[in-house]
Design a protein around this motif. Structure first.
Motif, PDB file in Angstrom:
ATOM      1  N   GLY A  39      -6.503   1.327   5.771  1.00 56.12           N
ATOM      2  CA  GLY A  39      -7.530   2.331   6.034  1.00 56.12           C
ATOM      3  C   GLY A  39      -7.031   3.705   5.627  1.00 56.12           C
ATOM      4  O   GLY A  39      -5.829   3.915   5.425  1.00 56.12           O
ATOM      5  N   GLY A  40      -7.947   4.636   5.482  1.00 52.77           N
ATOM      6  CA  GLY A  40      -7.586   6.020   5.185  1.00 52.77           C
ATOM      7  C   GLY A  40      -7.240   6.303   3.745  1.00 52.77           C
ATOM      8  O   GLY A  40      -7.039   7.461   3.378  1.00 52.77           O
ATOM      9  N   VAL A  41      -7.174   5.256   2.906  1.00 51.81           N
ATOM     10  CA  VAL A  41      -6.729   5.453   1.526  1.00 51.81           C
ATOM     11  C   VAL A  41      -7.691   4.863   0.492  1.00 51.81           C
ATOM     12  O   VAL A  41      -7.446   4.975  -0.703  1.00 51.81           O
ATOM     13  N   ALA A  42      -8.777   4.250   0.957  1.00 50.93           N
ATOM     14  CA  ALA A  42      -9.668   3.548   0.036  1.00 50.93           C
ATOM     15  C   ALA A  42     -11.123   3.883   0.316  1.00 50.93           C
ATOM     16  O   ALA A  42     -11.471   4.378   1.398  1.00 50.93           O
ATOM     17  N   THR A  43     -11.966   3.572  -0.644  1.00 50.79           N
ATOM     18  CA  THR A  43     -13.389   3.867  -0.529  1.00 50.79           C
ATOM     19  C   THR A  43     -14.120   2.892   0.381  1.00 50.79           C
ATOM     20  O   THR A  43     -15.282   3.097   0.722  1.00 50.79           O
ATOM     21  N   ARG A  44     -13.434   1.824   0.784  1.00 48.49           N
ATOM     22  CA  ARG A  44     -13.961   0.874   1.763  1.00 48.49           C
ATOM     23  C   ARG A  44     -12.759   0.253   2.473  1.00 48.49           C
ATOM     24  O   ARG A  44     -11.630   0.408   2.005  1.00 48.49           O
ATOM     25  N   PRO A  45     -12.956  -0.413   3.611  1.00 48.99           N
ATOM     26  CA  PRO A  45     -11.821  -1.089   4.238  1.00 48.99           C
ATOM     27  C   PRO A  45     -11.174  -2.025   3.223  1.00 48.99           C
ATOM     28  O   PRO A  45     -11.851  -2.844   2.603  1.00 48.99           O
ATOM     29  N   TRP A  46      -9.862  -1.928   3.058  1.00 56.55           N
ATOM     30  CA  TRP A  46      -9.193  -2.508   1.893  1.00 56.55           C
ATOM     31  C   TRP A  46      -8.275  -3.651   2.290  1.00 56.55           C
ATOM     32  O   TRP A  46      -7.250  -3.462   2.934  1.00 56.55           O
ATOM     33  N   ARG A  47      -8.626  -4.858   1.900  1.00 59.50           N
ATOM     34  CA  ARG A  47      -7.789  -6.029   2.165  1.00 59.50           C
ATOM     35  C   ARG A  47      -6.642  -6.055   1.155  1.00 59.50           C
ATOM     36  O   ARG A  47      -6.862  -6.019  -0.062  1.00 59.50           O
ATOM     37  N   ALA A  48      -5.429  -6.118   1.642  1.00 60.82           N
ATOM     38  CA  ALA A  48      -4.241  -6.053   0.781  1.00 60.82           C
ATOM     39  C   ALA A  48      -3.776  -7.465   0.446  1.00 60.82           C
ATOM     40  O   ALA A  48      -2.743  -7.950   0.930  1.00 60.82           O
ATOM     41  N   GLU A  49      -4.504  -8.133  -0.412  1.00 61.68           N
ATOM     42  CA  GLU A  49      -4.219  -9.529  -0.725  1.00 61.68           C
ATOM     43  C   GLU A  49      -2.878  -9.694  -1.452  1.00 61.68           C
ATOM     44  O   GLU A  49      -2.186 -10.701  -1.260  1.00 61.68           O
ATOM     45  N   ALA A  50      -2.505  -8.739  -2.284  1.00 62.32           N
ATOM     46  CA  ALA A  50      -1.220  -8.838  -2.981  1.00 62.32           C
ATOM     47  C   ALA A  50      -0.070  -8.823  -1.991  1.00 62.32           C
ATOM     48  O   ALA A  50       0.917  -9.559  -2.151  1.00 62.32           O
ATOM     49  N   ALA A  51      -0.171  -8.007  -0.962  1.00 63.09           N
ATOM     50  CA  ALA A  51       0.871  -7.969   0.068  1.00 63.09           C
ATOM     51  C   ALA A  51       0.908  -9.282   0.839  1.00 63.09           C
ATOM     52  O   ALA A  51       1.989  -9.800   1.158  1.00 63.09           O
ATOM     53  N   GLU A  52      -0.255  -9.828   1.152  1.00 68.03           N
ATOM     54  CA  GLU A  52      -0.308 -11.094   1.880  1.00 68.03           C
ATOM     55  C   GLU A  52       0.353 -12.219   1.081  1.00 68.03           C
ATOM     56  O   GLU A  52       1.104 -13.027   1.629  1.00 68.03           O
ATOM     57  N   ARG A  53       0.065 -12.272  -0.206  1.00 70.84           N
ATOM     58  CA  ARG A  53       0.666 -13.303  -1.052  1.00 70.84           C
ATOM     59  C   ARG A  53       2.182 -13.132  -1.135  1.00 70.84           C
ATOM     60  O   ARG A  53       2.938 -14.109  -1.094  1.00 70.84           O
ATOM     61  N   MET A  54       2.635 -11.903  -1.244  1.00 66.09           N
ATOM     62  CA  MET A  54       4.071 -11.652  -1.350  1.00 66.09           C
ATOM     63  C   MET A  54       4.815 -12.098  -0.092  1.00 66.09           C
ATOM     64  O   MET A  54       5.938 -12.598  -0.158  1.00 66.09           O
ATOM     65  N   LEU A  55       4.175 -11.936   1.054  1.00 66.02           N
ATOM     66  CA  LEU A  55       4.845 -12.227   2.323  1.00 66.02           C
ATOM     67  C   LEU A  55       4.895 -13.719   2.643  1.00 66.02           C
ATOM     68  O   LEU A  55       5.738 -14.152   3.430  1.00 66.02           O
ATOM     69  N   ALA A  56       3.999 -14.505   2.058  1.00 68.85           N
ATOM     70  CA  ALA A  56       3.919 -15.922   2.404  1.00 68.85           C
ATOM     71  C   ALA A  56       5.257 -16.618   2.161  1.00 68.85           C
ATOM     72  O   ALA A  56       5.825 -16.553   1.064  1.00 68.85           O
TER      73      ALA A  56
END
Length: 338
Positions: A272-289
């Motif tokens: 939040g606070g950095v995007a034009t809509r609520p922003w799902r960080a899918e790249a981060a999720e994939r990296m953490l798996a």
């Protein structure tokens, strides 16, 4: 403020019918903490207000069923202090308790909060009358007028999801947590009922930034549902702002972690606070798996969450700030007892 008419229906069906009769210029109102403000600024000019707060049955909080279900008229403060939400889904409770002031949270509804409009100073400054002092062009307020923020003071603007027509930040905290947890909204309109993911409720600005939400005219949100997940217990909403209270996020992160054997089985991450809509960080999720969560892997995931970020003239600091906000949120969530 321009004159308007007012009605207070007793059911959702009556509200939808009232909207249909009123036609263009009608607007639903619940807590009014956002709409009244914009009306006083002459940014919003509804000709007919339909007050939905008298509708019975839309303020319930149900945490016992297969999903968490929050009636659209439930107050932010009531959801934030619900014992089950506090214990099992701190990301939800914190996203509400860190928003606005206690007085506003006592008035604002969780459904209305989803439809809060941007706090961009150019959007909120003026009536759109070019002769008025202090008025700036804004495509979100007056389609086709231009975007003053792009060449202006853009410290608070988005670094993700911008377009050539708009860089305004989506202001909410609660929607970010809901997007992270794959929540949905139940919607009622003249054509019947439907369900929509919260992530799909928000439109990218593209060339039509004035079309912000994927709702048809007259549709009303009646409930929010959140899938139950064990990851909820290891969750947090981490918000960085210019001052500790009653301020909008410069960067925020909603995180929930499903851990097994010391490794991340699944991560839920939204910004939040950095995007034009609520922003799902899918790249981060994939990296953490499959990873063991350390300070180093958390920061790497935070930087992955900002993939594609583009700085303007004054907001480049947000990219590193948001990455570190995600990293801090991951470590906070990991340390919580499941």
């Amino acid at each position: 403020m321009q004159p308007f008419t007012y009605t207070s229906p007793r059911s959702a069906a009556e509200a939808i019918a009232a909207f249909g009769r009123a036609g263009a210029g009608a607007s639903y109102i619940a807590g009014g903490t956002s709409l009244y403000d914009m009306m006083k600024l002459d940014v919003a000019r509804p000709r007919h207000l339909i007050d939905v707060t008298a509708i019975e049955g839309l303020d319930g909080i149900d945490t016992d069923g297969a999903v968490l279900r929050f009636g659209a008229l439930a107050r932010m403060s009531d959801v934030a202090r619900d014992a089950r939400v506090l214990r099992d889904y701190p990301v939800l409770a914190e996203s509400l308790s860190k928003a606005a002031s206690q007085q506003l949270r006592n008035m604002a509804t969780v459904g209305g909060n989803l439809l809060q409009r941007t706090r961009c100073v150019y959007f909120r400054n003026g009536t759109g009358n070019p002769s008025a002092v202090g008025v700036y062009p804004c495509n979100k307020r007056e389609p086709g007028s231009g975007c003053a923020a792009i060449e202006g003071i853009d410290r608070g603007q988005a670094v993700l999801g911008q377009s050539a027509a708009c860089t305004a930040v989506s202001p909410g905290d609660w929607p970010v947590a809901l997007v992270a947890l794959d929540a949905s909204v139940e919607i009622l309109g003249s054509g019947g009922s439907r369900t929509l993911r919260v992530a799909d409720l928000y439109r990218a600005p593209g060339t039509t930034p004035h079309l912000e939400f994927a709702l048809s005219p007259g549709e009303i949100i009646v409930a929010i549902t959140v899938p139950k997940t064990a990851a909820g217990r290891r969750s947090t909403y981490h918000k960085i702002r210019d001052r500790e209270s009653y301020a909008f996020a410069l960067a925020s992160a909603a995180v929930a972690l499903d851990l097994a054997g010391g490794r991340v089985r699944r991560a839920h991450v939204a910004l939040g606070g950095v995007a034009t809509r609520p922003w799902r960080a899918e790249a981060a999720e994939r990296m953490l798996a499959g990873q063991r969560l350390t300070a180093e892997t958390a920061l790497a995931a935070g930087r992955a969450a900002l993939t594609g970020a583009r700085a303007g003239r004054h907001n480049g600091f947000k990219i590193e700030l948001a990455a570190r906000t995600v990293a801090d949120a991951l470590m906070i969530a990991m340390e919580r007892n499941a």
